[in-house]
Design an enzyme around this catalytic site. Structure first.
Site, PDB file in Angstrom:
ATOM      1  N   ASN A 194       0.841  -1.353   0.183  1.00  0.00           N
ATOM      2  CA  ASN A 194      -0.062   0.002   0.087  1.00  0.00           C
ATOM      3  C   ASN A 194       0.768   1.273   0.073  1.00  0.00           C
ATOM      4  O   ASN A 194       1.953   1.206  -0.079  1.00  0.00           O
ATOM      5  CB  ASN A 194      -1.156  -0.076   1.183  1.00  0.00           C
ATOM      6  CG  ASN A 194      -0.128  -0.055   2.487  1.00  0.00           C
ATOM      7  OD1 ASN A 194       0.589   0.740   3.192  1.00  0.00           O
ATOM      8  ND2 ASN A 194      -0.361  -1.421   3.163  1.00  0.00           N
ATOM      9  N   LYS A 228       9.419 -16.040 -11.138  1.00  0.00           N
ATOM     10  CA  LYS A 228       8.545 -14.916 -11.546  1.00  0.00           C
ATOM     11  C   LYS A 228       7.503 -15.489 -12.506  1.00  0.00           C
ATOM     12  O   LYS A 228       7.566 -16.073 -13.448  1.00  0.00           O
ATOM     13  CB  LYS A 228       9.520 -13.975 -12.481  1.00  0.00           C
ATOM     14  CG  LYS A 228       8.757 -12.760 -13.044  1.00  0.00           C
ATOM     15  CD  LYS A 228       9.666 -11.818 -13.969  1.00  0.00           C
ATOM     16  CE  LYS A 228       8.740 -10.834 -14.719  1.00  0.00           C
ATOM     17  NZ  LYS A 228       9.542  -9.993 -15.502  1.00  0.00           N
ATOM     18  N   LYS A 281     -14.069  -0.626  15.147  1.00  0.00           N
ATOM     19  CA  LYS A 281     -12.554  -1.237  15.256  1.00  0.00           C
ATOM     20  C   LYS A 281     -12.279  -1.025  16.701  1.00  0.00           C
ATOM     21  O   LYS A 281     -11.900  -1.908  17.439  1.00  0.00           O
ATOM     22  CB  LYS A 281     -11.471  -0.381  14.385  1.00  0.00           C
ATOM     23  CG  LYS A 281     -10.373  -1.223  14.271  1.00  0.00           C
ATOM     24  CD  LYS A 281      -9.385  -0.660  13.339  1.00  0.00           C
ATOM     25  CE  LYS A 281      -7.856  -1.361  13.036  1.00  0.00           C
ATOM     26  NZ  LYS A 281      -7.154  -0.870  12.237  1.00  0.00           N
TER      27      LYS A 281
END
Length: 417
Positions: free
Chosen positions: A214, A293, A348
């Site tokens: 991210n 890969k 949360k």
């Protein structure tokens, strides 16, 4: 009279445009009743004339290692014995490096080796120089050697850059000195507490060259770690892959995957008082990362990946326990959301049995991931009662200090209930 009346202060000034602020600091110290003597490096004299400090303090300015007017020509030893406190402002990157290696090639570095007085250093330099790993390594070495570092301020610099590295304003430096003498030390409300803080992203391999991750830069977590260390805590920073130097006074552990981060956190659980999960941990990882890969096939328009859920580090750390040898730490989470920010954060907070959570809206490109600024909402809870406090937008360093101070206050309040 103030707490500085008749205190003997040695003001060291090294070369840098911020040296002009030292003249204002000298004036404030003298007005408060302190006896002030000034030592200047050759570089400092290129920015401010010694006569300026002589006029402000009423004392000759010291610039040479051997003083023919001092007893036996050993003026540096006399000054080293005279001072109640040495404050070096500004402290250049070069001076920090020389002090960290124990050099004594001029009057100021010799004094720092010869004195038994506390020494406070106020770094001032270009933001890139401050962030450089060599400078950050030197800050850690200096802290270990007993020097106290005054955190640099953020803002626009003489070169046009913006970031951490500015010398704090003279009034702030004066308050730091006054606080030292009033309390016997700079206030460190986190002294004796042990923090574990996670930061940055995790990277979950798909094959040897690709991974899931991210946009987290790690800046918020690193700011929190720096603030906790400044306030006297023992800090362990567990970081995913980022391009940041470990802050001064902080112990760092580098990890890559969520599993590695969990292992590092759980190994610290029994020795952690306050756990802050600021890292942006990948929720999922490849079920079976490829050994080689993954190649694009000419007749293959789609690639299907099987992902499995990563362990929930924060939930694991926040689980209630009756094991006295492995107690649950005070747990703080982060909720980086793009919608319904407050609702998701409070859910949360309760669902994971947290003590506090920090919510921020990462859909706003001016704050959050990658930015030097942030705007957050702090939720705390005790016995299902939730308190909300919005903190205005500011630098992540400034917000880090505010958050640590507020979390400390809440932690201590809970300990007394």
């Amino acid at each position: 009279m103030t707490g500085l009346n008749n205190k003997r202060l040695l003001l060291g000034v090294s070369g840098g445009i911020a040296a002009y602020k030292s003249a204002f600091l000298a004036r404030l110290l003298v007005k408060a009743g302190a006896q002030v003597r000034v030592v200047m490096t050759p570089g400092a004299q290129a920015f401010v004339q010694p006569l300026t400090f002589q006029a402000l303090t009423g004392n000759p300015v010291h610039t040479g290692l051997l003083d023919p007017e001092a007893e036996a020509g050993m003026g540096h030893i006399e000054l080293a014995r005279w001072a109640d406190l040495i404050i070096v402002a500004p402290t250049t990157a070069d001076l920090m490096a020389r002090l960290a290696s124990g050099q004594a090639g001029d009057l100021l570095t010799t004094l720092c080796l010869a004195t038994s007085a506390p020494i406070h250093l106020a770094p001032a330099m270009n933001q890139a120089m401050w962030q450089h790993p060599a400078t950050q390594r030197n800050t850690q070495l200096l802290t270990q050697l007993g020097y106290t570092l005054i955190p640099p301020a953020e803002g626009e610099q003489a070169c046009g850059d913006v970031g951490a590295g500015r010398l704090p304003e003279p009034e702030e430096l004066f308050n730091w000195v006054e606080d030292f003498f009033q309390k016997g030390e700079v206030s460190q409300p986190a002294a004796g507490l042990r923090f574990t803080i996670t930061a940055g992203p995790t990277q979950e391999p798909l094959d040897p060259v690709r991974y899931l991750s991210n946009h987290s830069s790690g800046k918020m977590g690193y700011a929190l770690a720096a603030a906790a260390a400044e306030l006297g805590a023992e800090v362990q920073l567990i970081s995913g892959p980022v391009n940041l130097a470990i802050p001064a006074g902080v112990n760092g552990t580098q990890v890559t995957t969520a599993k590695q981060m969990l292992e590092a956190c759980e190994s610290r659980r029994s020795t952690t008082d306050i756990f802050i999960a600021c890292a942006a941990v990948a929720d999922y990882r490849a079920a079976t990362p490829a050994d080689q890969k993954i190649k694009k096939q000419a007749n293959q328009d789609e690639l299907v990946l099987k992902l499995v859920k990563n362990p929930d580090i924060l939930a694991n750390m926040a689980k209630a326990t009756t094991d006295k040898n492995n107690p649950r730490p005070f747990c703080v989470g982060f909720a980086a959301e793009t919608q319904q920010v407050e609702d998701y954060a409070q859910d949360k907070l309760l669902r994971k049995n947290l003590d506090a959570i920090v919510a921020n809206d990462v859909s706003d490109n001016s704050i959050g991931f990658g930015s030097d600024e942030n705007r957050v909402i702090l939720f705390t809870q005790h016995k299902q009662t939730i308190q909300r406090e919005a903190l205005p937008q500011g630098s992540k360093l400034a917000l880090g200090r505010q958050l640590i101070e507020k979390l400390l206050a809440f932690y201590k309040e809970q300990k007394t209930l």
